[in-house]
Write an enzyme that holds these catalytic residues in place. Structure first.
Site, PDB file in Angstrom:
ATOM      1  N   ARG A 192      14.653  36.232 -17.395  1.00 54.37           N
ATOM      2  CA  ARG A 192      13.463  36.916 -16.868  1.00 54.37           C
ATOM      3  C   ARG A 192      13.814  38.003 -15.857  1.00 54.37           C
ATOM      4  NH1 ARG A 192      11.417  31.445 -17.069  1.00 54.37           N
ATOM      5  NH2 ARG A 192       9.988  31.258 -18.820  1.00 54.37           N
ATOM      6  N   LYS A 247      12.977  53.044 -17.349  1.00 54.97           N
ATOM      7  CA  LYS A 247      12.563  52.841 -18.737  1.00 54.97           C
ATOM      8  C   LYS A 247      13.767  52.353 -19.545  1.00 54.97           C
ATOM      9  CE  LYS A 247       8.643  55.926 -19.485  1.00 54.97           C
ATOM     10  NZ  LYS A 247       8.136  57.074 -20.271  1.00 54.97           N
ATOM     11  N   GLU A 249      17.235  68.464 -20.918  1.00 57.80           N
ATOM     12  CA  GLU A 249      16.435  67.687 -19.974  1.00 57.80           C
ATOM     13  C   GLU A 249      16.414  68.349 -18.598  1.00 57.80           C
ATOM     14  OE1 GLU A 249      14.525  65.219 -20.590  1.00 57.80           O
ATOM     15  OE2 GLU A 249      15.230  64.201 -22.400  1.00 57.80           O
ATOM     16  N   LYS A 265      12.542  63.923 -10.907  1.00 57.18           N
ATOM     17  CA  LYS A 265      12.151  62.695 -11.599  1.00 57.18           C
ATOM     18  C   LYS A 265      11.844  61.586 -10.603  1.00 57.18           C
ATOM     19  CE  LYS A 265      12.973  59.664 -15.423  1.00 57.18           C
ATOM     20  NZ  LYS A 265      13.723  59.371 -16.662  1.00 57.18           N
ATOM     21  N   GLU A 283       3.785  54.760 -15.691  1.00 62.36           N
ATOM     22  CA  GLU A 283       3.071  55.714 -16.533  1.00 62.36           C
ATOM     23  C   GLU A 283       1.645  55.262 -16.820  1.00 62.36           C
ATOM     24  OE1 GLU A 283       4.012  57.905 -20.724  1.00 62.36           O
ATOM     25  OE2 GLU A 283       5.751  57.507 -19.465  1.00 62.36           O
ATOM     26  N   ARG A 287       3.533  60.580 -14.627  1.00 61.95           N
ATOM     27  CA  ARG A 287       4.821  60.337 -15.271  1.00 61.95           C
ATOM     28  C   ARG A 287       4.825  60.812 -16.719  1.00 61.95           C
ATOM     29  NH1 ARG A 287       9.117  55.308 -14.697  1.00 61.95           N
ATOM     30  NH2 ARG A 287      10.645  56.242 -16.088  1.00 61.95           N
ATOM     31  N   ASN A 326       7.284  63.558 -20.569  1.00 63.86           N
ATOM     32  CA  ASN A 326       7.362  63.539 -22.035  1.00 63.86           C
ATOM     33  C   ASN A 326       7.250  64.932 -22.649  1.00 63.86           C
ATOM     34  OD1 ASN A 326       7.593  60.672 -22.263  1.00 63.86           O
ATOM     35  ND2 ASN A 326       5.395  60.498 -21.863  1.00 63.86           N
ATOM     36  N   HIS A 383       8.801  65.708 -25.999  1.00 70.09           N
ATOM     37  CA  HIS A 383       9.227  64.467 -26.635  1.00 70.09           C
ATOM     38  C   HIS A 383       8.370  64.059 -27.831  1.00 70.09           C
ATOM     39  CE1 HIS A 383      11.721  64.220 -23.098  1.00 70.09           C
ATOM     40  NE2 HIS A 383      12.264  63.097 -23.502  1.00 70.09           N
ATOM     41  N   HIS A 412      10.464  63.525 -30.929  1.00 73.61           N
ATOM     42  CA  HIS A 412      10.655  62.221 -31.564  1.00 73.61           C
ATOM     43  C   HIS A 412      10.296  62.266 -33.046  1.00 73.61           C
ATOM     44  CE1 HIS A 412      10.454  59.645 -27.620  1.00 73.61           C
ATOM     45  NE2 HIS A 412      11.598  60.275 -27.781  1.00 73.61           N
ATOM     46  N   HIS A 438      19.157  63.728 -29.367  1.00 74.79           N
ATOM     47  CA  HIS A 438      17.893  63.592 -28.637  1.00 74.79           C
ATOM     48  C   HIS A 438      17.599  64.827 -27.791  1.00 74.79           C
ATOM     49  CE1 HIS A 438      14.589  61.906 -26.389  1.00 74.79           C
ATOM     50  NE2 HIS A 438      15.227  62.116 -25.252  1.00 74.79           N
TER      51      HIS A 438
END
Length: 369
Positions: free
Chosen positions: A121, A143, A185, A227, A237, A242, A246, A249, A253, A267
Site C-alpha cells: 500500500r 504520476k 517537453e 511543473k 489534476e 495541471r 497535457n 498529449h 497519444h 513520446h
C-alpha cells in the site's frame, strides 16, 4: 547545483539539478535510506553506462546495491514487468519505510513509481532520471503508470517521489534523438505558460540541445520550477491547472497509438507534433493567429522534431486517430478536454471540442503537402 522544491506539505521534496549527482548518489540519498542495502531498478542500456559509478558511490558509504535490470523500451511498462518488479521487491523484503531507486528514463520511473505506490500500500521511491524528458517532466509530480492494450498510462496512481536527482552529466551520452525528444517537453513549458521562456529557447535552444552546461541547467531548472508550481496547485489534476501540462498529449497519444507505442515515434516527438497540431487547431478556431501557430511550428522544426503528420507515413484517416482519443484517460462524462492556446504562453482547457471537428481537421493535416 540548482535545487527546486516541490511544495506538497508533508510530502514535499527536492529536485536537485547539476552534474555528477549519480556519482554522488549514495550521499545524496543517505538521509532517506534505513538499511545497509538498497534496491535499484534500471534497464540494460542505462546499466551499461551507470551501474558501475552508482555502485561505487554506494560502496563508499557502506551500502550494497541490489539490482533488477529490465529490457529497455516503452514495452517495459507492462503488467508482466509490474509483476516482475513487485515480486522482486517483495523478495528483497522491502518495507513501507524503505525507498526503491528508479534509475533511467521515463519508462523506468513510471513503472517503478507505480510498483512503489502499490507495494504494501505504498513504499518510498527516489527518481534518478537519466534522460532530458524524464528530468523535466515524468520524474516530477508523482504520476506513475503502465500501458495496456487499450492505451498509454491507463493503469496507474499518483505517488510522489521522496527525492529527484537530475544529473545533467547523464545527458552527455544520451542519443541526439532522445535529447531532441526531451527538448519537446522543455519547449512545452514555454508554449503553455511562459512566453519569455519560449523566446529564450528560440535564442538558446541550440545551446540546450548541444548540452552547453549553463543553458542546459537553466532550461531544466526553469522547466522543473514550472511543473513544480503547477503540481503544488493541482496535484491530482482535479482542476484545469495541471491539465495544462497535457498540451500536445491528446494529439500525441493518438499518434503514438497509431504507431504502436514504438520507436517509430518517441513520446517527446509525439508531444512536439501534438503541440503543432494544438496550435493549428487553435488557429482554426480563431483563438490564436496563424502567425503564432507558425511560430510554434518553427520552434519545433528548429529542434529537429516532427511537425507534419504526413512525414510519419500513416495508413489511416482522421477518424481513426480521433477514435484513439476515445481511450484517453482524460475522458470525462463522455467528453474529452483539449489543451488549446489563446496565445503563446497562454494555454487553456477547452471542453467544447467535437471529435467530428477534430476528425475533419486531422483529415486536412493528413492530406497536406
Amino acid at each position: 547545483m540548482a535545487v527546486v522544491p516541490v511544495e506538497l506539505g508533508g510530502r514535499s521534496y527536492e529536485v536537485r539539478i547539476g552534474k555528477d549527482l549519480l556519482r554522488d548518489a549514495a550521499r545524496q540519498c543517505a538521509p532517506l535510506l534505513r538499511k545497509s542495502s538498497v534496491p535499484i531498478v534500471t534497464d540494460a542500456n542505462v546499466a551499461r553506462r551507470w551501474r558501475e559509478p552508482v555502485e561505487a558511490s554506494f560502496a563508499r558509504e557502506g551500502v550494497e546495491p541490489h539490482w533488477l535490470v529490465l529490457d529497455p523500451g516503452e514495452a517495459a511498462k507492462s503488467w508482466e514487468n509490474l509483476q516482475r518488479v513487485t515480486d522482486w521487491l517483495l523478495a528483497e523484503q522491502v518495507e513501507r519505510g524503505d525507498h526503491v531507486l528508479a534509475l533511467g528514463g521515463g519508462v523506468i520511473g513510471d513503472l517503478v513509481g507505480f510498483a512503489a505506490a502499490i507495494l504494501k500500500r505504498g513504499c518510498g521511491f527516489i527518481q534518478l532520471p537519466t534522460t532530458l524528458l524524464a528530468q523535466v517532466d515524468s520524474s516530477v509530480g508523482g504520476k506513475t503508470a503502465i500501458n495496456t492494450g487499450a492505451g498509454k498510462n491507463l493503469i496507474g496512481a499518483f505517488h510522489q517521489p521522496s527525492l529527484v536527482l537530475a544529473d545533467l552529466g547523464a545527458l552527455a551520452t544520451l542519443p541526439d534523438r532522445e535529447m531532441r525528444a526531451g527538448y519537446a517537453e522543455v519547449l512545452k513549458y514555454g508554449v503553455l505558460g511562459d512566453a519569455p521562456f519560449f523566446d529564450w529557447l528560440s535564442a538558446h535552444g541550440v545551446e540546450v540541445l548541444a548540452r552547453e552546461e549553463g543553458s542546459l541547467e537553466h532550461a531544466v531548472a526553469t522547466s522543473v520550477a514550472a511543473k513544480a508550481r503547477i503540481v503544488a496547485e493541482d496535484e491530482r489534476e482535479t482542476a484545469d491547472r495541471r491539465a495544462l501540462l497535457n498540451l500536445g498529449h491528446t494529439f500525441g497519444h493518438a499518434l503514438e497509438a497509431e504507431t504502436g507505442f514504438s520507436d517509430r515515434l518517441l513520446h517527446g516527438e509525439a508531444v512536439a507534433l501534438g503541440m503543432v497540431l494544438a496550435a493549428r487547431y487553435s488557429a482554426r478556431r480563431g483563438e490564436i493567429s496563424d502567425a503564432d501557430a507558425e511560430r510554434v511550428t518553427r520552434a519545433v522544426n528548429a529542434a529537429g522534431l516532427p511537425s507534419e503528420i504526413t512525414a510519419l507515413g500513416l495508413d489511416c484517416d482522421g477518424r481513426r486517430l480521433a477514435e484513439h482519443m476515445l481511450h484517453d484517460k482524460k475522458m470525462d462524462a463522455g467528453t474529452l478536454p483539449f489543451v488549446l492556446l489563446r496565445a503563446i504562453g497562454d494555454a487553456y482547457v477547452a471542453r467544447d471540442v467535437e471529435l467530428a471537428d477534430i476528425t475533419e481537421f486531422l483529415n486536412g493535416e493528413l492530406r497536406a503537402d
